[in-house]
Design a protein around this motif. Structure first.
Motif, short mmCIF file in Angstrom:
data_model
loop_
_atom_site.label_atom_id
_atom_site.label_comp_id
_atom_site.label_asym_id
_atom_site.label_seq_id
_atom_site.Cartn_x
_atom_site.Cartn_y
_atom_site.Cartn_z
N UNK A 260 0.81 -1.22 0.00
CA UNK A 260 0.00 0.00 0.00
C UNK A 260 0.84 1.27 0.00
N UNK A 261 2.15 1.14 -0.20
CA UNK A 261 3.07 2.27 -0.05
C UNK A 261 2.68 3.46 -0.95
N UNK A 262 2.44 3.22 -2.20
CA UNK A 262 2.18 4.31 -3.14
C UNK A 262 0.82 4.99 -2.88
N UNK A 263 -0.19 4.20 -2.61
CA UNK A 263 -1.53 4.78 -2.46
C UNK A 263 -1.89 5.21 -1.06
N UNK A 264 -1.05 4.85 -0.10
CA UNK A 264 -1.35 5.20 1.29
C UNK A 264 -1.80 3.99 2.09
N UNK A 265 -1.62 4.06 3.40
CA UNK A 265 -1.92 2.92 4.25
C UNK A 265 -3.41 2.85 4.60
N UNK A 266 -3.92 1.63 4.70
CA UNK A 266 -5.32 1.43 5.05
C UNK A 266 -5.62 2.04 6.42
N UNK A 267 -6.81 2.61 6.56
CA UNK A 267 -7.22 3.21 7.83
C UNK A 267 -8.67 2.83 8.10
N UNK A 268 -8.86 2.01 9.14
CA UNK A 268 -10.22 1.59 9.52
C UNK A 268 -10.51 2.05 10.95
N UNK A 269 -10.81 1.13 11.87
CA UNK A 269 -11.13 1.55 13.24
C UNK A 269 -10.09 2.56 13.74
N UNK A 270 -10.55 3.64 14.38
CA UNK A 270 -9.61 4.71 14.70
C UNK A 270 -10.02 5.52 15.92
N UNK A 271 -9.05 6.27 16.42
CA UNK A 271 -9.31 7.28 17.43
C UNK A 271 -8.33 8.42 17.22
N UNK A 272 -8.52 9.53 17.95
CA UNK A 272 -7.62 10.67 17.94
C UNK A 272 -7.12 10.91 19.35
N UNK A 273 -5.93 11.48 19.45
CA UNK A 273 -5.36 11.80 20.76
C UNK A 273 -4.58 13.10 20.66
N UNK A 274 -4.83 14.02 21.60
CA UNK A 274 -4.08 15.27 21.68
C UNK A 274 -3.22 15.21 22.93
N UNK A 275 -1.92 15.36 22.77
CA UNK A 275 -0.99 15.27 23.88
C UNK A 275 -0.92 16.61 24.63
N UNK A 276 -0.19 16.61 25.73
CA UNK A 276 -0.11 17.80 26.58
C UNK A 276 0.52 18.98 25.86
N UNK A 277 1.36 18.72 24.86
CA UNK A 277 2.02 19.80 24.13
C UNK A 277 1.21 20.29 22.94
N UNK A 278 -0.04 19.77 22.78
CA UNK A 278 -0.89 20.18 21.68
C UNK A 278 -0.72 19.37 20.42
N UNK A 279 0.28 18.49 20.39
CA UNK A 279 0.45 17.61 19.23
C UNK A 279 -0.69 16.60 19.17
N UNK A 280 -1.19 16.37 17.97
CA UNK A 280 -2.30 15.43 17.80
C UNK A 280 -1.87 14.23 16.98
N UNK A 281 -2.54 13.10 17.25
CA UNK A 281 -2.19 11.83 16.62
C UNK A 281 -3.44 11.09 16.17
N UNK A 282 -3.31 10.44 15.04
CA UNK A 282 -4.36 9.57 14.49
C UNK A 282 -3.91 8.13 14.73
N UNK A 283 -4.71 7.37 15.46
CA UNK A 283 -4.40 5.98 15.78
C UNK A 283 -5.42 5.11 15.06
N UNK A 284 -4.95 4.21 14.21
CA UNK A 284 -5.90 3.49 13.36
C UNK A 284 -5.42 2.07 13.07
N UNK A 285 -6.39 1.22 12.79
CA UNK A 285 -6.12 -0.16 12.41
C UNK A 285 -5.81 -0.20 10.92
#
Length: 367
Positions: free
Chosen positions: A195-220
């Protein structure tokens, strides 16, 4: 009287406690329709975003619904935060697509509310495996659809070595899945390369914002075989290109991530469709790892099946990041509208998150 108790004091109302797995009515007397959801705490109120389900299908016929609450017991129906597109059949969020596990975070710099969700295109089953992104200037919406994509196209995970990146093995080299050789190839990044060229699959997911304001997408990702954690840009609308793989080949979905006293905790489930299974947990000192598995966090009757539910979110009580609620769905594929919610408090024993079954509980456990 503790600060939490003072903040939570409310006039006498219908709900004075949580009843996991039972019908939960909103201010209009209807069962709350916010499945696979998440909680945002903003300016003294909780906002619950979730999938609006219909009785006979899990397709999105309405969109993402929003509810608000001051006490976590009583929820006001704020309407549809992100509607499906009923006019443009070519829209990624056309009526009849699949929208799952919507999560909303607030960007204090741009002063925008940003929604991410798992998106499957209409008529394509679960092949698209995309993430959808929408924004709003108002927490309740309406949210404007921005784009959908597969994350990190043309970018390697930071914890995938050069030999793994350049391996000549492809998925076509394996006539059978689940053999020891195939499993080893998955761990070595077989599907990441695919999936390198087209992007990685993203299904079940959540978001997280850390104490420094950085945000992350966590996905299966990788056909639900591996969890990815990807860093978002400062506006939360794109990816920086920095991401890692967690538990390659471990077959995890339904991620819920939270932070307590400097450590990151992750709760996931196995992959058994609508049927429940045993929850899993892990801990790390850095969001990038290394992650250590901690086993099933559930205790009590039904713990081996996560109390007949599946994780969707863990949120801090009043945003204080000291006390946390485990939020899960009890799916009902025969009547999606009747899916129930299992909310339980999280405690800690020897540095491990513990979720104990309770038929009824109230917020004062956090005192």
């Amino acid at each position: 009287m503790s600060r939490l108790k003072k903040l939570f004091d409310e006039p006498e109302q219908e709900y004075q406690s949580f009843h996991p797995g039972e019908l939960w009515l909103d201010d209009q007397g209807n069962h709350i329709n916010a499945h696979g959801g998440g909680i945002l705490y903003y300016q003294g109120k909780y906002y619950w975003f979730g999938e609006h389900k219909s009785a006979n299908t899990s397709q999105a016929l309405v969109g993402v619904r929003c509810y608000s609450s001051g006490d976590l017991y009583h929820w006001k129906n704020e309407g549809v935060a992100l509607p499906v597109d009923e006019n443009n059949k070519l829209s990624p969020i056309a009526k009849g697509c699949t929208i799952e596990r919507p999560k909303v975070i607030y960007n204090a710099v741009t002063e925008q509310f940003v929604m991410y969700f798992h998106l499957e295109l209409k008529g394509q089953g679960y092949r698209a495996a995309q993430v959808g992104i929408a924004v709003s200037d108002d927490v309740k919406g309406p949210y404007k659809f921005v784009k959908s994509l597969r994350p990190n196209a043309g970018i390697w995970p930071v914890n995938m070595n050069q030999d793994q990146r350049t391996s000549s093995l492809t998925a076509d080299d394996f006539k059978e899945w689940w053999t020891p050789e195939w499993r080893a190839a998955i761990v070595d990044g077989l599907f990441v390369r695919r999936d390198f060229e087209g992007g990685q699959m993203s299904r079940d997911m959540t978001l997280f914002v850390d104490d420094d304001g950085k945000a992350y997408h966590i996905y299966s990702s990788e056909d639900n075989l591996t969890i990815h954690i990807a860093e978002l840009t400062n506006d939360y609308l794109n990816y920086t290109g920095k991401y890692v793989r967690l538990f390659p080949g471990g077959h995890n979905e339904a991620p819920a991530l939270f932070k307590k006293e400097g450590k990151y905790y992750l709760i996931t489930s196995g992959c058994t469709g609508w049927a429940p299974n045993a929850a899993r947990s892990a801990v790390a000192s850095s969001i990038w790892g290394a992650w250590e598995t901690l086993g099933n966090p559930c205790r009590g009757e039904g713990a081996e099946l996560t109390f007949s539910s599946q994780s969707t979110c863990v949120f801090p009580v009043y945003g204080e990041k000291k006390s946390f609620v485990f939020m899960a769905d009890r799916w009902n594929p025969k009547n999606h509208l009747d899916g129930r919610y299992v909310w339980l408090p999280i405690s800690f024993e020897n540095g491990k998150p513990i979720i104990k079954w309770a038929k009824e509980w109230d917020k004062y456990v956090f005192d």
